[in-house]
Scaffold this active site. Structure first.
Site, PDB file in Angstrom:
ATOM      1  N   GLY A 247      70.605 -33.350 -30.713  1.00  0.00           N
ATOM      2  CA  GLY A 247      70.580 -34.814 -30.761  1.00  0.00           C
ATOM      3  C   GLY A 247      69.270 -35.442 -31.203  1.00  0.00           C
ATOM      4  O   GLY A 247      69.129 -36.664 -31.154  1.00  0.00           O
ATOM      5  N   LYS A 249      68.038 -35.689 -34.268  1.00  0.00           N
ATOM      6  CA  LYS A 249      68.223 -36.534 -35.461  1.00  0.00           C
ATOM      7  C   LYS A 249      69.149 -37.704 -35.136  1.00  0.00           C
ATOM      8  O   LYS A 249      68.998 -38.786 -35.691  1.00  0.00           O
ATOM      9  CB  LYS A 249      68.727 -35.694 -36.627  1.00  0.00           C
ATOM     10  CG  LYS A 249      67.698 -34.646 -37.047  1.00  0.00           C
ATOM     11  CD  LYS A 249      68.038 -33.973 -38.335  1.00  0.00           C
ATOM     12  CE  LYS A 249      67.079 -32.832 -38.632  1.00  0.00           C
ATOM     13  NZ  LYS A 249      67.175 -31.696 -37.684  1.00  0.00           N
ATOM     14  N   GLU A 266      80.042 -32.521 -32.632  1.00  0.00           N
ATOM     15  CA  GLU A 266      79.447 -31.236 -32.248  1.00  0.00           C
ATOM     16  C   GLU A 266      80.596 -30.319 -31.838  1.00  0.00           C
ATOM     17  O   GLU A 266      81.434 -30.691 -31.025  1.00  0.00           O
ATOM     18  CB  GLU A 266      78.444 -31.419 -31.098  1.00  0.00           C
ATOM     19  CG  GLU A 266      77.966 -30.144 -30.444  1.00  0.00           C
ATOM     20  CD  GLU A 266      77.320 -29.128 -31.406  1.00  0.00           C
ATOM     21  OE1 GLU A 266      76.445 -29.502 -32.204  1.00  0.00           O
ATOM     22  OE2 GLU A 266      77.728 -27.941 -31.353  1.00  0.00           O
ATOM     23  N   ASP A 310      73.548 -31.924 -40.960  1.00  0.00           N
ATOM     24  CA  ASP A 310      72.444 -31.003 -40.631  1.00  0.00           C
ATOM     25  C   ASP A 310      73.134 -29.694 -40.249  1.00  0.00           C
ATOM     26  O   ASP A 310      73.327 -29.401 -39.068  1.00  0.00           O
ATOM     27  CB  ASP A 310      71.648 -31.606 -39.461  1.00  0.00           C
ATOM     28  CG  ASP A 310      70.354 -30.866 -39.198  1.00  0.00           C
ATOM     29  OD1 ASP A 310      69.908 -30.110 -40.070  1.00  0.00           O
ATOM     30  OD2 ASP A 310      69.790 -31.035 -38.097  1.00  0.00           O
ATOM     31  N   CYS A 362      67.688 -25.877 -42.083  1.00  0.00           N
ATOM     32  CA  CYS A 362      66.316 -25.407 -41.829  1.00  0.00           C
ATOM     33  C   CYS A 362      66.202 -23.988 -42.390  1.00  0.00           C
ATOM     34  O   CYS A 362      65.979 -23.023 -41.664  1.00  0.00           O
ATOM     35  CB  CYS A 362      65.972 -25.471 -40.337  1.00  0.00           C
ATOM     36  SG  CYS A 362      67.154 -24.662 -39.273  1.00  0.00           S
TER      37      CYS A 362
END
Ligand SMILES: C[S@@+](CC[C@H](N)C(=O)[O-])C[C@H]1O[C@@H](n2cnc3c(N)ncnc32)[C@H](O)[C@@H]1O
Length: 428
Positions: A247, A249, A266, A310, A362
């Site tokens: 959470g 972002k 999620e 993301d 990432c």
């Protein structure tokens, strides 16, 4: 009986090298004061595993024979303490490792004598041991996965000759970065001179756990902060954070676009429950839905002006924070890239005309980022690149005000996790 700190380290090393599993984020929660020793020791063993094992081999009677993991772990821990942790006494480094070697689950009892003999000999000249280990090639600590990640990080910047420099930067434990959620900046945190809004720990200040636990602040890597500083001034009324837990972002999106309706998806039930709780504690108004984002998006007719994807990824960009990463199996990349593509296609289908979609991972690996961008450009010609980031992020050479649709901070000039993102806008 080894101390709890050393037992924790031994368990973590067995998890990584035996099970190819990650070290859980809160593995050291119950260690109190000893957490520092455990963190330092685990970091050293993981970051220098290759050379520690290479030092041991020629000392064995039959170097060609495999060494059981229990012996490898006890020796690596003992040697790392002798070589690089001067605060640990010879006695503690040797005896605790010998006790570990004798442990039924974590050691290999027949090698207790061998571990004792090797460590006692090494303890006679700790400086020489450190020098011998430091002189071994650092490439020993880089299995092929690490080598590939480093090259992927450097290639887009034309810096393939910098592998050693990047590896050496990534061997330093990362400095955490923070963000204020509400209230005042607590004592011990100071503004990051290079990045607005980012907070760093002052020298010697304690980790601000109570502040974080109260929801008044959060840990957020500098790269995530820079990613979310996208330049976008069109009105935003509906936002989707498609892969939202834990959470960080979502919190920033809510602060950047106050008044917009925010939906956070999620897939994992426990992470979704935790996300709901965290957002509530931080005072972030968002609708949290526990669902597979691809399924939810494919079934929904909701549309959004801004979608952040993301995506779950290999995490290759996090290997400074997760020094076990190079040693994991990495056999699930095709599965991950398949999920990423399905999520991307589903998200692209739910943009309002003129809306913005950001795909972020990432990871430095091209198949998790730039390859998806190329694929999307073919599959969806109605989406065009959106130049929302400064091209020269982390480059202080005055390359001007150029902007780009590709977020790829230079891994040697920007302090932060390895990230790769692209932004597209749907035609109006
Ligand atoms: C990279 S993390 C997101 C981090 C988060 N955006 C933040 O900044 O705090 C990816 C998240 O996506 C979740 N996830 C994985 N697959 C998903 C799916 N198919 N649908 C929704 N969420 C998914 C994972 O459980 C994980 O929590």
């Amino acid at each position: 009986m080894p101390t709890p700190a050393r037992l924790h380290v031994a368990h973590a090393l067995h998890e990584v090298f035996g099970e190819k599993g990650r070290v859980p984020d809160i593995w050291d929660r119950d260690l109190g004061e000893d957490a520092h020793l455990a963190q330092a020791l685990l970091g050293l063993c993981l970051r220098r595993w290759g050379r520690l094992q290479a030092w041991v081999k020629p000392q064995l009677k039959d170097p060609a024979r495999g060494v059981p993991l229990g012996t490898q772990v006890a020796l690596a821990m003992g040697l790392a303490q002798l070589a690089w942790l001067p605060g640990v006494s010879d006695h503690a480094a040797v005896n605790e490792s010998v006790a570990l070697a004798g442990d039924r689950d974590l050691g290999f009892h027949p090698h207790k004598g061998l571990v004792n003999a090797l460590l006692r000999r090494a303890a006679k000249d700790r400086a020489a041991l450190a020098a011998a280990l430091d002189a071994l090639p650092s490439a020993l600590d880089r299995p092929p996965a690490a080598e590939r990640a480093l090259k992927a990080a450097l290639a887009p910047h034309g810096a393939l000759d910098q592998v050693e420099a990047l590896w050496s930067r990534l061997q330093q434990p990362p400095r955490p970065a923070f963000r204020l959620v509400r209230g005042e900046v607590p004592e011990g945190l100071a503004p990051d001179p290079e990045w607005p809004g980012c907070l760093r720990l002052e020298e010697g200040a304690p980790f601000p756990r109570p502040w974080l636990e109260s929801g008044a602040g959060m840990v957020q890597d500098r790269s995530s902060q820079a990613l979310l500083a996208y330049g976008w001034d069109r009105p935003v009324t509906r936002i989707l954070d498609a892969c939202a837990a834990p959470g960080g972002k979502t919190t920033t999106l809510a602060r950047r676009h106050p008044g917009a309706a925010l939906t956070a998806l999620e897939v994992h039930p426990r992470r979704a429950a935790r996300l709901r709780q965290t957002l509530q504690q931080r005072g972030v108004a968002a609708q949290v839905i526990q669902a597979d984002a691809a399924e939810w998006l494919e079934a929904s007719d909701a549309t959004f002006d801004l979608i952040l994807l993301d995506a779950p990824c290999s995490g290759s960009g996090t290997l400074q924070k997760h020094p076990e990463w190079p040693w994991l199996a990495h056999d699930d990349l095709p599965r991950l890239t398949g999920i990423q593509r399905r999520l991307l296609a589903a998200a692209a289908g739910r943009l309002t005309p003129g809306g913005l979609l950001i795909h972020a991972v990432c990871s430095w690996l091209p198949e998790e980022g730039i390859a998806h961008r190329d694929w999307l450009a073919e599959a969806r010609p109605d989406l065009r690149p959106a130049k929302v980031w400064p091209a020269a992020l982390g480059v202080a050479d005055g390359t001007g005000r150029e902007v780009t649709d590709l977020f790829r901070p230079h891994p040697l000039r920007w302090e932060g996790e390895g990230f790769q993102a692209f932004a597209v806008q749907r035609s109006s």
